[in-house]
Design a protein around this motif. Structure first.
Motif, PDB file in Angstrom:
ATOM      1  N   ILE A 194       0.860  -1.136  -0.017  1.00 28.89           N
ATOM      2  CA  ILE A 194      -0.176   0.081   0.019  1.00 28.89           C
ATOM      3  C   ILE A 194       0.927   1.468   0.102  1.00 28.89           C
ATOM      4  O   ILE A 194       1.767   1.287   0.627  1.00 28.89           O
ATOM      5  N   THR A 195       0.577   2.186  -0.887  1.00 32.34           N
ATOM      6  CA  THR A 195       1.286   3.546  -0.838  1.00 32.34           C
ATOM      7  C   THR A 195       0.470   4.736  -0.236  1.00 32.34           C
ATOM      8  O   THR A 195      -0.659   4.936  -0.330  1.00 32.34           O
ATOM      9  N   MET A 196       1.121   5.215   0.882  1.00 30.62           N
ATOM     10  CA  MET A 196       0.602   6.246   1.586  1.00 30.62           C
ATOM     11  C   MET A 196       1.285   7.627   1.418  1.00 30.62           C
ATOM     12  O   MET A 196       2.439   7.465   0.934  1.00 30.62           O
ATOM     13  N   VAL A 197       0.536   8.613   1.190  1.00 33.19           N
ATOM     14  CA  VAL A 197       1.021  10.134   0.966  1.00 33.19           C
ATOM     15  C   VAL A 197       0.764  11.071   2.138  1.00 33.19           C
ATOM     16  O   VAL A 197      -0.436  10.917   2.702  1.00 33.19           O
ATOM     17  N   GLY A 198       1.672  11.721   2.504  1.00 32.25           N
ATOM     18  CA  GLY A 198       1.588  12.717   3.467  1.00 32.25           C
ATOM     19  C   GLY A 198       1.458  14.182   3.194  1.00 32.25           C
ATOM     20  O   GLY A 198       1.772  14.383   2.197  1.00 32.25           O
ATOM     21  N   ARG A 199       0.232  14.785   3.699  1.00 32.23           N
ATOM     22  CA  ARG A 199      -0.179  15.999   3.333  1.00 32.23           C
ATOM     23  C   ARG A 199       0.184  16.975   4.678  1.00 32.23           C
ATOM     24  O   ARG A 199      -0.450  16.453   5.931  1.00 32.23           O
ATOM     25  N   ASP A 200       0.694  18.156   4.632  1.00 29.96           N
ATOM     26  CA  ASP A 200       0.431  19.260   5.886  1.00 29.96           C
ATOM     27  C   ASP A 200      -0.720  19.457   6.246  1.00 29.96           C
ATOM     28  O   ASP A 200      -1.580  19.649   5.390  1.00 29.96           O
ATOM     29  N   LYS A 201      -0.733  19.115   7.550  1.00 31.94           N
ATOM     30  CA  LYS A 201      -2.270  19.429   8.233  1.00 31.94           C
ATOM     31  C   LYS A 201      -2.964  20.600   8.053  1.00 31.94           C
ATOM     32  O   LYS A 201      -3.946  20.880   7.986  1.00 31.94           O
ATOM     33  N   TYR A 202      -2.054  21.776   7.899  1.00 34.20           N
ATOM     34  CA  TYR A 202      -2.604  23.200   7.791  1.00 34.20           C
ATOM     35  C   TYR A 202      -2.589  23.810   6.568  1.00 34.20           C
ATOM     36  O   TYR A 202      -3.259  24.553   6.109  1.00 34.20           O
ATOM     37  N   THR A 203      -1.558  23.387   5.597  1.00 38.93           N
ATOM     38  CA  THR A 203      -1.850  23.801   4.286  1.00 38.93           C
ATOM     39  C   THR A 203      -2.246  23.192   3.220  1.00 38.93           C
ATOM     40  O   THR A 203      -2.639  23.327   2.234  1.00 38.93           O
ATOM     41  N   GLY A 204      -2.207  21.665   3.552  1.00 41.63           N
ATOM     42  CA  GLY A 204      -2.641  20.806   2.581  1.00 41.63           C
ATOM     43  C   GLY A 204      -1.727  20.305   1.412  1.00 41.63           C
ATOM     44  O   GLY A 204      -2.055  19.516   0.601  1.00 41.63           O
ATOM     45  N   LYS A 205      -0.473  20.891   1.267  1.00 40.85           N
ATOM     46  CA  LYS A 205       0.573  20.570   0.537  1.00 40.85           C
ATOM     47  C   LYS A 205       1.400  19.557   0.994  1.00 40.85           C
ATOM     48  O   LYS A 205       1.317  18.956   2.060  1.00 40.85           O
ATOM     49  N   SER A 206       2.266  18.846  -0.110  1.00 36.55           N
ATOM     50  CA  SER A 206       3.012  17.623   0.168  1.00 36.55           C
ATOM     51  C   SER A 206       3.731  18.007   1.245  1.00 36.55           C
ATOM     52  O   SER A 206       4.560  19.143   1.465  1.00 36.55           O
ATOM     53  N   SER A 207       4.272  17.224   2.186  1.00 33.52           N
ATOM     54  CA  SER A 207       4.818  17.291   3.257  1.00 33.52           C
ATOM     55  C   SER A 207       5.811  15.856   3.246  1.00 33.52           C
ATOM     56  O   SER A 207       5.631  14.912   3.201  1.00 33.52           O
ATOM     57  N   GLN A 208       7.154  16.377   3.447  1.00 33.74           N
ATOM     58  CA  GLN A 208       8.473  15.533   3.456  1.00 33.74           C
ATOM     59  C   GLN A 208       8.409  14.634   4.637  1.00 33.74           C
ATOM     60  O   GLN A 208       8.048  15.061   5.867  1.00 33.74           O
ATOM     61  N   VAL A 209       8.518  13.333   4.423  1.00 35.13           N
ATOM     62  CA  VAL A 209       8.474  12.282   5.656  1.00 35.13           C
ATOM     63  C   VAL A 209      10.069  12.018   5.870  1.00 35.13           C
ATOM     64  O   VAL A 209      10.998  12.233   5.100  1.00 35.13           O
ATOM     65  N   ASN A 210      10.169  11.256   6.981  1.00 36.99           N
ATOM     66  CA  ASN A 210      11.566  10.968   7.470  1.00 36.99           C
ATOM     67  C   ASN A 210      12.229   9.991   6.323  1.00 36.99           C
ATOM     68  O   ASN A 210      11.559   9.047   5.947  1.00 36.99           O
ATOM     69  N   PRO A 211      13.556  10.192   6.009  1.00 37.09           N
ATOM     70  CA  PRO A 211      14.079   9.159   5.330  1.00 37.09           C
ATOM     71  C   PRO A 211      14.450   7.860   5.932  1.00 37.09           C
ATOM     72  O   PRO A 211      14.123   7.629   7.218  1.00 37.09           O
ATOM     73  N   LEU A 212      14.748   6.908   5.153  1.00 36.04           N
ATOM     74  CA  LEU A 212      14.896   5.247   5.720  1.00 36.04           C
ATOM     75  C   LEU A 212      16.379   5.065   5.829  1.00 36.04           C
ATOM     76  O   LEU A 212      17.313   5.641   5.241  1.00 36.04           O
TER      77      LEU A 212
END
Length: 294
Positions: free
Chosen positions: A231-249
């Motif tokens: 499954i692919t999940m995508v993160g969005r900024d809670k306040y702006t709705g824009k793409s939010s970078q996630v922690n690298p592996l």
């Protein structure tokens, strides 16, 4: 001699009414309405109280049964996995109106996002009744809901900061890339669902989930999974709705590097397949020739 038949509809209405009155008088019938039953109104509060007491008793029995099941397993939601507590934290974070700044990104290991939960169909009869269908099989739609919920929990856990606090990021399910049902799910078995992050992009992450049957002892799972999902999940900024970078592996060994490399190849194949759709690109000369031969 010619017989004459007189239909009832041709009789005078007055004669029909008199005949009906004579029949009712002979039978001794009365037109007074029936008396309402007073006993039902009087016993209704008692029946309601008895029903509430029975419902409360069943609730206590379900709670005792759930506690017994939780104590049976070494790893269950709310214990070392903290699955239920994590879901509650996610709900509280999404419902909160407090604006918090996003913390700096941190390197996360694959094992840091590992999350598991159980579906004890054999031991929890109430749970089995919610998942079983008319034919006595497990409803795969309910299992898909659990897969999606677990994938969200894994994504939020991976996106947490160095202190374990959830980031102000809302994760949504971008796609269910693949689900392999390797064997039938039996309603008389207990199953474990375990998931972890296997690939991280800028704002997306791929989550691998396996569903395995639990052995009779309750502390080990079978080697071959019954179900595997990606499954692919995508993160969005809670306040702006824009793409939010996630922690690298942080890759620790060669096996994890091969796993991430495989996920990258799958992502490239998905992108190439999406770009070659007819809605984005016209058919090639070879494809037109195949269509013409048909």
């Amino acid at each position: 001699m010619r017989s004459v038949v007189i239909r009832a509809s041709r009789l005078p209405r007055r004669a029909v009414d008199i005949r009906a009155l004579d029949q009712r008088a002979t039978a001794g019938l009365r037109t007074t309405p029936a008396r309402p039953k007073a006993d039902a109104a009087e016993t209704h509060p008692e029946q309601q109280l008895r029903k509430e007491e029975e419902e409360h008793k069943r609730m206590l029995e379900r709670y005792a049964e759930s506690k017994r099941i939780l104590d049976k397993y070494s790893v269950m939601p709310g214990k070392s996995s903290d699955y239920m507590a994590l879901l509650q934290r996610i709900n509280d974070e999404n419902a909160s109106d407090t604006r918090r700044p996003k913390q700096p990104l941190v390197l996360k290991r694959i094992s840091d996002s590992f999350t598991e939960t159980y579906l004890p169909f054999k031991d929890d009869l109430a749970l089995r009744e919610r998942y079983i269908n008319y034919y006595g099989d497990i409803r795969l739609g309910k299992v898909l809901e659990d897969l999606d919920r677990l994938a969200g929990a894994v994504a939020y856990k991976h996106a947490s900061d160095a202190n374990g606090d959830l980031a102000p990021v809302v994760f949504v399910t971008a796609s269910v890339d693949r689900i392999d049902l390797k064997s039938r799910l039996c309603p008389d078995r207990n199953y474990r669902l375990a998931g972890m992050v296997t690939y991280v992009g800028f704002s997306s992450m791929e989550i691998n989930i396996q569903m395995q049957a639990v052995s009779e002892s309750g502390d080990k799972v079978e080697a071959e999974p019954n179900l595997v999902a990606r499954i692919t999940m995508v993160g969005r900024d809670k306040y702006t709705g824009k793409s939010s970078q996630v922690n690298p592996l942080l890759l620790e060994d060669e096996g994890q590097r091969r796993l991430v490399k495989l996920s990258e190849q799958i992502k490239e194949h998905k992108k190439a397949t999406a770009d070659s759709q007819l809605s984005k690109r016209p058919p090639t000369a070879e494809e037109r020739q195949v269509i013409h031969q048909l």
